[in-house]
Each structure stands twice: as C-alpha cells, then as structure tokens.
Scaffold this active site. Structure first.
Site, PDB file in Angstrom:
ATOM      1  N   ASP A 190       0.876  -1.169   0.000  1.00  0.00           N
ATOM      2  CA  ASP A 190       0.000   0.000   0.000  1.00  0.00           C
ATOM      3  C   ASP A 190       0.916   1.222   0.000  1.00  0.00           C
ATOM      4  O   ASP A 190       1.380   1.649   1.046  1.00  0.00           O
ATOM      5  CB  ASP A 190      -0.909  -0.012   1.229  1.00  0.00           C
ATOM      6  CG  ASP A 190      -1.820   1.202   1.284  1.00  0.00           C
ATOM      7  OD1 ASP A 190      -2.260   1.678   0.216  1.00  0.00           O
ATOM      8  OD2 ASP A 190      -2.094   1.680   2.406  1.00  0.00           O
ATOM      9  N   ASP A 239      -2.128   1.036   7.504  1.00  0.00           N
ATOM     10  CA  ASP A 239      -1.342   0.862   6.282  1.00  0.00           C
ATOM     11  C   ASP A 239      -0.936  -0.597   6.082  1.00  0.00           C
ATOM     12  O   ASP A 239      -0.987  -1.116   4.968  1.00  0.00           O
ATOM     13  CB  ASP A 239      -0.109   1.768   6.302  1.00  0.00           C
ATOM     14  CG  ASP A 239      -0.494   3.239   6.309  1.00  0.00           C
ATOM     15  OD1 ASP A 239      -1.129   3.675   5.346  1.00  0.00           O
ATOM     16  OD2 ASP A 239      -0.181   3.928   7.292  1.00  0.00           O
ATOM     17  N   GLU A 245      -1.412  -1.550  -4.712  1.00  0.00           N
ATOM     18  CA  GLU A 245      -2.670  -0.839  -4.907  1.00  0.00           C
ATOM     19  C   GLU A 245      -2.443   0.321  -5.868  1.00  0.00           C
ATOM     20  O   GLU A 245      -1.439   1.038  -5.767  1.00  0.00           O
ATOM     21  CB  GLU A 245      -3.197  -0.320  -3.574  1.00  0.00           C
ATOM     22  CG  GLU A 245      -4.593   0.261  -3.670  1.00  0.00           C
ATOM     23  CD  GLU A 245      -5.182   0.548  -2.306  1.00  0.00           C
ATOM     24  OE1 GLU A 245      -6.090  -0.188  -1.895  1.00  0.00           O
ATOM     25  OE2 GLU A 245      -4.730   1.513  -1.669  1.00  0.00           O
TER      26      GLU A 245
END
Length: 170
Positions: free
Chosen positions: A12, A144, A72
């Site tokens: 991420d 996160d 992502e």
C-alpha cells in the site's frame, strides 16, 4: 496433488508510510507471515525519501522472498501535487519487486475493498476488522499494514486472472 504455497507481498504505497504485508497462499488457504510499514524520515528531501523507501522494500524482499507482489493503484485525490508524490512512491513500490524479478500485479482500491470486505466503499476500520477475521495471527496492526495485507489477499483471489491478463497484453 498438493501444490506448494505461493508467497505474496502486498504493498500500500505512500510517501510517509508504505504498508507491506506478506501472506502464503495454498489453494484457498491464506496464512499470515508478516506485515509492517516503511516510514522514511519526513525531514529528508523527496529524492532521499524515495531512496529510503526503496531500501526498506528491498530489505523486505530479501527477508521474506515473495514469489509475487501486488500494489494498490493510486487513488486520485483533489490535490494534484499529492497525487503526483503518491505516484512516485507507487513507482518505487513497483520497481523494487520488479528489480528482484518478481511479477507485480496492480489492483484498484475499490476492488481491494470489495474483495476483502464485500463492498467497494468500505472504510479503513472495516478493512482492519476483516483482516483480523481472515488473518487472525496478524494481531493488532496499523491501517497501512492492514491495507497492504488486503492487497495481498486480493491478489491471492485474483492472481490467475491477473497473470492471464498480463500474458495477453504482452
């Protein structure tokens, strides 16, 4: 015939905090391996922060030896400068595994949320809760790292179609 587990690194990306999560996938079975964050010092220049991010991800790749990675896609927000900086961090998140010879898949944020929670507009709290259900050995983790594990889970569920799509586009 039992196949060997596939180790997946989920990322991420962020310039302040890049979440990472590693899972093993064997068929439909997912096993938590590790997770955390790479947090470059915010007082460093942009170039130095990107270098620290690359160093941190390279260490994670060496430590956990994933077979595949998933990142992502960038969420475009209203501030173009923030989006550009996030894109640079995302580039590093894609570069590090690619340099190690690891396939890197990309997933839209809404697909990650839909895969893990069941709705494409889930909040961070819902993602964290579902990570606790799907990977209970992860324990209490930050948002996160939970998002990165969600990306890894998404890849575990969609990896065959992602590999086929990549082969067709090559």
């Amino acid at each position: 015939m039992v196949s060997s587990p596939i180790r997946i690194l989920g990322l991420d990306p962020g310039l302040r905090r890049t979440g990472w999560g590693v899972i093993d996938c064997s068929g439909n079975r997912l096993t938590y391996v590790a997770c955390g964050q790479v947090c470059p010092d915010e007082t460093l220049s942009l170039g130095e922060r990107l270098a620290k991010l690359h160093e941190g991800l390279t260490e994670i790749l060496k430590a956990y030896a994933p077979d595949e990675a998933a990142v992502e896609e960038t969420f475009v927000n209203q501030n173009p400068l923030s989006t550009l900086k996030l894109g640079q961090a995302r580039g590093i998140a894609m570069l590090a595994p690619a340099q190690a010879g690891i396939m890197v898949a990309e997933y839209k944020p809404n697909l990650v949320k839909k895969t893990v929670v069941g709705t494409g507009h889930a909040g961070k709290e819902q993602i964290g809760m579902m990570i606790g259900v799907l990977l209970p050995k992860a324990g209490t983790i930050g948002a996160d790292a939970a998002d990165a594990l969600a990306v890894a889970i998404t890849h575990a569920h969609h990896r065959v179609s992602a590999a086929l799509k990549k082969a067709v586009m090559a």
